[in-house]
Design an enzyme around this catalytic site. Structure first.
Site, PDB file in Angstrom:
ATOM      1  N   LYS A 161       0.856  -1.276  -0.033  1.00 20.67           N
ATOM      2  CA  LYS A 161       0.039  -0.077   0.169  1.00 20.67           C
ATOM      3  C   LYS A 161       0.932   1.157   0.141  1.00 20.67           C
ATOM      4  O   LYS A 161       0.587   2.253  -0.668  1.00 20.67           O
ATOM      5  CB  LYS A 161      -0.860  -0.068   1.206  1.00 20.67           C
ATOM      6  CG  LYS A 161      -2.039  -1.013   1.190  1.00 20.67           C
ATOM      7  CD  LYS A 161      -3.104  -0.581   0.139  1.00 20.67           C
ATOM      8  CE  LYS A 161      -4.480  -1.346   0.312  1.00 20.67           C
ATOM      9  NZ  LYS A 161      -4.411  -2.880  -0.256  1.00 20.67           N
ATOM     10  N   LYS A 189      -5.988 -14.489 -12.404  1.00 19.26           N
ATOM     11  CA  LYS A 189      -7.061 -14.570 -11.319  1.00 19.26           C
ATOM     12  C   LYS A 189      -8.195 -13.656 -11.388  1.00 19.26           C
ATOM     13  O   LYS A 189      -8.035 -12.427 -11.861  1.00 19.26           O
ATOM     14  CB  LYS A 189      -6.297 -14.036  -9.829  1.00 19.26           C
ATOM     15  CG  LYS A 189      -7.137 -14.691  -8.803  1.00 19.26           C
ATOM     16  CD  LYS A 189      -6.340 -14.045  -7.545  1.00 19.26           C
ATOM     17  CE  LYS A 189      -7.601 -13.623  -6.499  1.00 19.26           C
ATOM     18  NZ  LYS A 189      -6.971 -13.051  -5.275  1.00 19.26           N
ATOM     19  N   LYS A 220     -12.015  -8.341  -8.553  1.00 21.31           N
ATOM     20  CA  LYS A 220     -12.391  -7.046  -9.002  1.00 21.31           C
ATOM     21  C   LYS A 220     -11.319  -5.851  -8.995  1.00 21.31           C
ATOM     22  O   LYS A 220     -11.374  -5.130  -9.996  1.00 21.31           O
ATOM     23  CB  LYS A 220     -13.341  -6.522  -7.700  1.00 21.31           C
ATOM     24  CG  LYS A 220     -14.479  -5.518  -8.181  1.00 21.31           C
ATOM     25  CD  LYS A 220     -15.305  -5.363  -6.927  1.00 21.31           C
ATOM     26  CE  LYS A 220     -16.395  -4.368  -7.470  1.00 21.31           C
ATOM     27  NZ  LYS A 220     -17.356  -4.416  -6.585  1.00 21.31           N
TER      28      LYS A 220
HETATM   29  P1  AMP Z   1     -11.167 -10.583  -2.205  1.00 23.85           P
HETATM   30  O1  AMP Z   1     -12.518  -9.741  -2.034  1.00 23.85           O
HETATM   31  O2  AMP Z   1     -10.564 -10.776  -3.565  1.00 23.85           O
HETATM   32  O3  AMP Z   1     -10.232 -10.533  -1.075  1.00 23.85           O
HETATM   33  O4  AMP Z   1     -11.735 -12.013  -1.968  1.00 23.85           O
HETATM   34  C1  AMP Z   1     -12.473 -13.012  -0.897  1.00 23.85           C
HETATM   35  C2  AMP Z   1     -12.070 -14.283  -0.759  1.00 23.85           C
HETATM   36  O5  AMP Z   1     -12.684 -14.851  -2.251  1.00 23.85           O
HETATM   37  C3  AMP Z   1     -10.520 -14.677  -1.062  1.00 23.85           C
HETATM   38  O6  AMP Z   1     -10.098 -14.546   0.209  1.00 23.85           O
HETATM   39  C4  AMP Z   1     -10.548 -15.885  -1.692  1.00 23.85           C
HETATM   40  O7  AMP Z   1     -11.002 -16.870  -1.006  1.00 23.85           O
HETATM   41  C5  AMP Z   1     -11.959 -15.907  -2.666  1.00 23.85           C
HETATM   42  N1  AMP Z   1     -11.418 -15.526  -4.220  1.00 23.85           N
HETATM   43  C6  AMP Z   1     -11.501 -14.381  -4.525  1.00 23.85           C
HETATM   44  N2  AMP Z   1     -10.900 -14.553  -5.810  1.00 23.85           N
HETATM   45  C7  AMP Z   1     -10.685 -15.728  -6.121  1.00 23.85           C
HETATM   46  C8  AMP Z   1     -10.459 -16.243  -7.266  1.00 23.85           C
HETATM   47  N3  AMP Z   1     -10.260 -15.761  -8.447  1.00 23.85           N
HETATM   48  N4  AMP Z   1     -10.337 -17.604  -7.009  1.00 23.85           N
HETATM   49  C9  AMP Z   1     -10.758 -18.327  -5.846  1.00 23.85           C
HETATM   50  N5  AMP Z   1     -10.819 -17.700  -5.066  1.00 23.85           N
HETATM   51  C10 AMP Z   1     -11.094 -16.325  -5.102  1.00 23.85           C
END
Ligand code: AMP
Length: 329
Positions: free
Chosen positions: A112, A195, A198
């Site tokens: 960050k 991956k 968002k």
């Molecule tokens: P985030 O909002 O990106 O922090 O995602 C929250 C949780 O969703 C993460 O801790 C992962 O367990 C799961 N997650 C997010 N993106 C992916 C992805 N592309 N593939 C698999 N799991 C994901």
């Protein structure tokens, strides 16, 4: 007694297929076997200063997504972090024993500092202490974490141990990473880069509540190559990604059909994408419907949040009472 599991997510609005297959789908299964706490980390999100309207809107959308995906407030404790202000008291106590050096060494903090030098606030620095407070507040045994969160969990263990040592107690458990084993999948994005996420750009992700037309447009724009030139050649990463997406939303027959077409060089990526888009639309349809019904019924969402808050506060207060007494208040 059931073991306790805790997981939080920032109020980022709608959840995408990566969130669903990588986390939510497993959470839905876990509700029966564990004492689960799932929360929306709206305090954490203040590090980036959302407007009040955005904060409220995104928090409600995550709640609706969680419910639409099958989290059942009768089985788990589903709550909004700011409804449980006890977490801020524990955060304060833990901060008294969190050292500047160790906080500054946290990888996500260093990232960050590099990426947003104009907004390095104390909330960002102490993000891991607030996260430790979330976990220790319910004395969680397990936290499902991705690779990028392992350091935070390690710090939660450090703060638990430090508190226990300082106050000569065994009160806090040391939370462990929950391992999904074979159920841990990584869902690729549509832009050909590893991956779905968002922060990788909204056109890279398909959301559970997304409209059909928007899904079609995004999928048709997905990155491909110029096609196989010899039979059975290995798929490049961008094509593997499309096949992986197909494998989570389509039937095995569909996957086999396109695999065969790839292997004998007759594949037309346009056909594959059309099928992928339609199968994604069919897969997300029930979610889309439930999300829009839930968001339309403000009272129902408020009731879920209020009931979750009550359960979470009861558990949190027990911890705070014990901790205050150990500290000497
Ligand atoms: P985030 O909002 O990106 O922090 O995602 C929250 C949780 O969703 C993460 O801790 C992962 O367990 C799961 N997650 C997010 N993106 C992916 C992805 N592309 N593939 C698999 N799991 C994901």
């Amino acid at each position: 007694m059931k073991k306790t599991v805790l997981s939080g997510i920032r109020p980022t609005g709608d959840l995408h297929l990566g969130n669903y297959f990588g986390a939510l789908k497993n959470f839905v299964r876990m509700q029966d076997d564990y004492d689960c706490y799932f929360f929306i980390a709206d305090y954490h999100s203040l590090t980036t200063h959302p407007t009040p309207d955005h904060l409220r809107f995104n928090t409600r959308r995550v709640l609706a997504n969680y419910l639409a995906a099958g989290l059942d407030p009768k089985k788990c404790t589903l709550y909004i972090q700011s409804d449980v202000p006890q977490v801020t008291e524990l955060y304060l106590f833990l901060n008294m024993n969190a050292y500047l050096g160790e906080l500054e060494r946290v990888t996500s903090f260093k990232d960050k500092v590099r990426l947003q030098p104009q907004n390095i606030n104390a909330g960002l620095l102490t993000y891991p202490t607030l996260m430790a407070a979330d976990i220790l507040l319910h004395n969680a045994d397990f936290v499902p974490v991705g690779k990028d969160q392992e350091q935070h969990l390690e710090m939660a263990r450090t703060y638990a141990k430090r508190f226990n040592t300082l106050y000569k107690t065994t009160f806090f458990k040391e939370p462990q990473a929950f391992n999904f084993g074979e159920n841990l999948v990584k869902i690729p994005g549509l832009d050909g880069n590893g991956k779905m996420g968002k922060s990788e750009g909204v056109s890279n992700a398909i959301f559970l509540g997304e409209a059909s037309d928007s899904i079609r447009k995004k999928v048709m724009r997905a990155v491909t190559d110029s096609g196989p030139t010899s039979p059975n050649q290995e798929q490049p990463e961008v094509i593997k990604n499309l096949f992986q997406l197909l494998s989570v939303v389509s039937t095995p027959d569909t996957v086999a059909h396109f695999n065969e077409a790839y292997n004998n060089c007759t594949i037309r990526y346009g056909d594959l994408k059309k099928q992928l888009a339609e199968d994604m639309i069919a897969f997300t349809e029930p979610f889309r419907q439930r999300i829009s019904d839930l968001l339309a019924d403000e009272h129902a969402l408020d009731t879920v949040a209020a009931e979750g808050a009550e359960k979470a506060r009861a558990s949190a207060q027990k911890t705070i009472d014990a901790v205050r007494s150990l500290i000497g208040f």
